[in-house]
Design a protein around this motif. Sequence first.
Motif, short mmCIF file in Angstrom:
data_model
loop_
_atom_site.label_atom_id
_atom_site.label_comp_id
_atom_site.label_asym_id
_atom_site.label_seq_id
_atom_site.Cartn_x
_atom_site.Cartn_y
_atom_site.Cartn_z
N SER A 13 1.00 -1.44 -0.07
CA SER A 13 0.03 0.10 -0.07
C SER A 13 0.59 1.17 0.52
CB SER A 13 -1.20 -0.35 0.78
OG SER A 13 -0.08 -0.24 2.31
N THR A 14 1.74 1.23 0.69
CA THR A 14 3.11 2.69 0.83
C THR A 14 4.19 2.06 -0.49
OG1 THR A 14 2.32 2.80 2.67
CG2 THR A 14 4.26 3.78 2.17
N THR A 15 4.46 1.15 -0.07
CA THR A 15 6.15 1.04 -1.48
C THR A 15 5.62 -0.37 -2.18
OG1 THR A 15 7.34 -0.51 0.07
CG2 THR A 15 7.30 1.78 0.22
N CYS A 16 6.42 0.03 -3.69
CA CYS A 16 6.11 -0.98 -4.11
C CYS A 16 7.67 -1.95 -4.70
CB CYS A 16 5.57 -1.07 -5.81
SG CYS A 16 4.55 -2.22 -7.13
N LYS A 17 7.64 -3.26 -4.39
CA LYS A 17 8.86 -3.90 -4.31
C LYS A 17 9.38 -4.65 -5.76
CE LYS A 17 7.79 -4.07 -0.78
NZ LYS A 17 6.54 -2.55 0.30
N LEU A 18 10.14 -5.20 -6.19
CA LEU A 18 10.50 -6.25 -7.05
C LEU A 18 11.72 -6.55 -6.90
CD1 LEU A 18 8.60 -4.75 -8.74
CD2 LEU A 18 9.38 -5.41 -10.10
N GLY A 103 4.48 -2.70 8.27
CA GLY A 103 4.57 -1.72 6.67
C GLY A 103 4.05 -0.45 6.95
N GLY A 104 4.21 -0.05 5.92
CA GLY A 104 3.15 1.27 5.81
C GLY A 104 1.92 1.55 5.88
N GLN A 105 0.78 1.12 5.88
CA GLN A 105 -0.65 0.86 6.20
C GLN A 105 -0.95 -0.27 6.94
OE1 GLN A 105 -3.05 3.03 3.85
NE2 GLN A 105 -1.42 3.49 2.36
N LEU A 135 3.50 7.22 12.73
CA LEU A 135 4.95 8.16 12.50
C LEU A 135 4.85 9.05 11.40
CD1 LEU A 135 7.84 4.67 13.59
CD2 LEU A 135 6.21 6.27 14.85
N GLU A 136 4.16 8.62 10.40
CA GLU A 136 5.05 9.41 9.50
C GLU A 136 4.11 10.23 9.00
OE1 GLU A 136 4.22 7.73 6.05
OE2 GLU A 136 5.58 6.37 5.61
N HIS A 137 2.65 10.87 9.89
CA HIS A 137 2.01 11.58 10.63
C HIS A 137 2.77 12.95 10.82
CE1 HIS A 137 -2.20 10.53 8.94
NE2 HIS A 137 -2.35 11.48 9.75
N GLY A 216 9.65 -5.64 6.84
CA GLY A 216 8.75 -4.14 6.54
C GLY A 216 9.76 -3.45 6.50
N GLY A 217 8.70 -1.62 6.09
CA GLY A 217 9.73 -0.94 6.43
C GLY A 217 9.54 -0.55 7.17
N VAL A 218 9.34 -0.17 8.33
CA VAL A 218 9.12 0.05 9.38
C VAL A 218 10.73 -0.64 10.63
CG1 VAL A 218 8.59 1.02 11.75
CG2 VAL A 218 7.26 1.11 9.36
N PRO A 242 15.03 -5.39 4.80
CA PRO A 242 13.54 -6.09 5.66
C PRO A 242 12.75 -6.00 4.62
CG PRO A 242 14.61 -4.42 6.45
CD PRO A 242 15.87 -4.31 6.04
N GLN A 243 13.15 -4.80 3.66
CA GLN A 243 11.54 -4.19 3.50
C GLN A 243 11.55 -5.09 1.75
OE1 GLN A 243 12.33 0.18 2.69
NE2 GLN A 243 10.35 0.74 2.14
N LEU A 244 12.33 -5.90 1.16
CA LEU A 244 12.03 -6.67 0.39
C LEU A 244 11.69 -8.22 0.89
CD1 LEU A 244 15.58 -5.56 -2.11
CD2 LEU A 244 13.07 -4.76 -2.06
P1 ADP Z 1 4.29 -1.59 2.62
O1 ADP Z 1 4.80 -3.27 2.97
O2 ADP Z 1 2.83 -1.89 3.69
O3 ADP Z 1 4.18 -0.90 1.48
P2 ADP Z 1 6.57 -1.11 3.12
O4 ADP Z 1 6.96 -2.24 4.22
O5 ADP Z 1 7.47 -0.97 2.90
O6 ADP Z 1 5.03 -1.15 3.11
O7 ADP Z 1 7.30 -0.16 4.80
C1 ADP Z 1 6.79 2.31 4.61
C2 ADP Z 1 7.21 1.86 5.77
O8 ADP Z 1 8.47 1.89 5.77
C3 ADP Z 1 6.60 3.77 6.00
O9 ADP Z 1 5.90 3.31 6.20
C4 ADP Z 1 8.09 4.73 5.60
O10 ADP Z 1 7.91 5.42 6.96
C5 ADP Z 1 8.99 3.27 6.81
N1 ADP Z 1 10.17 3.14 6.77
C6 ADP Z 1 10.78 3.24 5.31
N2 ADP Z 1 12.19 3.56 5.08
C7 ADP Z 1 12.24 3.63 6.39
C8 ADP Z 1 13.13 4.28 7.15
N3 ADP Z 1 15.11 3.95 6.73
N4 ADP Z 1 13.33 4.16 9.27
C9 ADP Z 1 12.79 4.18 9.17
N5 ADP Z 1 10.67 3.90 8.33
C10 ADP Z 1 10.97 3.69 6.99
#
Ligand code: ADP
Length: 254
Positions: A13-18, A103-105, A135-137, A216-218, A242-244
């Motif tokens: 919902s927040t980022t797109c990963k491949l 994640g983001g949402q 946190l982003e807010h 996840g990104g967080v 972690p985000q991938l």
């Molecule tokens: P999703 O898979 O739900 O789209 P992600 O797992 O990509 O989400 O995570 C996105 C979230 O990660 C966002 O809310 C963003 O604020 C947070 N984020 C991304 N990079 C960082 C970072 N370097 N440090 C802290 N938070 C991060």
Amino acid sequence: MSRVSSIGIDAGSTTCKLVAIGRDGAIVGSRLEPTEPRVEIQVQRLLAALRDELDAGPEAPVIATGYGRKLIKEATRNVTEITCHARGVFSALGRAGTLIDIGGQDSKVIRVGDDGRPVDFMMNDKCAAGTGRFLEHTAARLGVPVDELGGRALSAPGEEAISSTCTVFAESEIISLIARGADPDSILRGLHRSLVGRVISMVRNVGVVAPLMLSGGVAQNAAVRTMIAEAASEDVVLPGEPQLMGAYGAALLA
Ligand code: ADP
């Protein structure tokens, strides 16, 4: 022959990963971008660029996961994020345990079994509290870049208690704290504590099987990692990317 054996797409919902993996299961290429409104068109563009970079044809299977997974026409199959995150982290860390994906949402807690499959899980996708959005807010309001949030919270001189778990009410509380001259970093520290409290209650519901693993990104936020470890009295481990992990798990499931 192409060195790409499969490609995983996590249309979050927040980022797109491949992620593209080779025959040995190692990551050979990846892409990460903020999700665009037309994710299916975005994925076509990213997929073409990744194939181009790796000199790969369309023969390697493509597996999609994430919020927008059903929109991805190029996918041979789509799989839930729970299964993909469990598989990705299990392979990256080589162990079972309790996985926390923030994640983001949404946020999820997944008990990963000895074969890398989810044994049990809990998901929060109804409320922004306990997600990156929470946190982003505040980051935006305080003018702090997202990747500096964790460091600022950890080095804060104090901690302001944030009692609201709802993002909207927490924001009003923060506005009042700022108006009273509270230290911004101490506000951030309190905010991280509140997010971690939400996540830990999910962890307790699902059960702790050490170690606690993060994706996840967080997971890139050092204050989140430290506070989770403190609250659960357990070590926290995380993969290099972690985000991938959702996209990586999808590629592995091909
Ligand atoms: P999703 O898979 O739900 O789209 P992600 O797992 O990509 O989400 O995570 C996105 C979230 O990660 C966002 O809310 C963003 O604020 C947070 N984020 C991304 N990079 C960082 C970072 N370097 N440090 C802290 N938070 C991060």
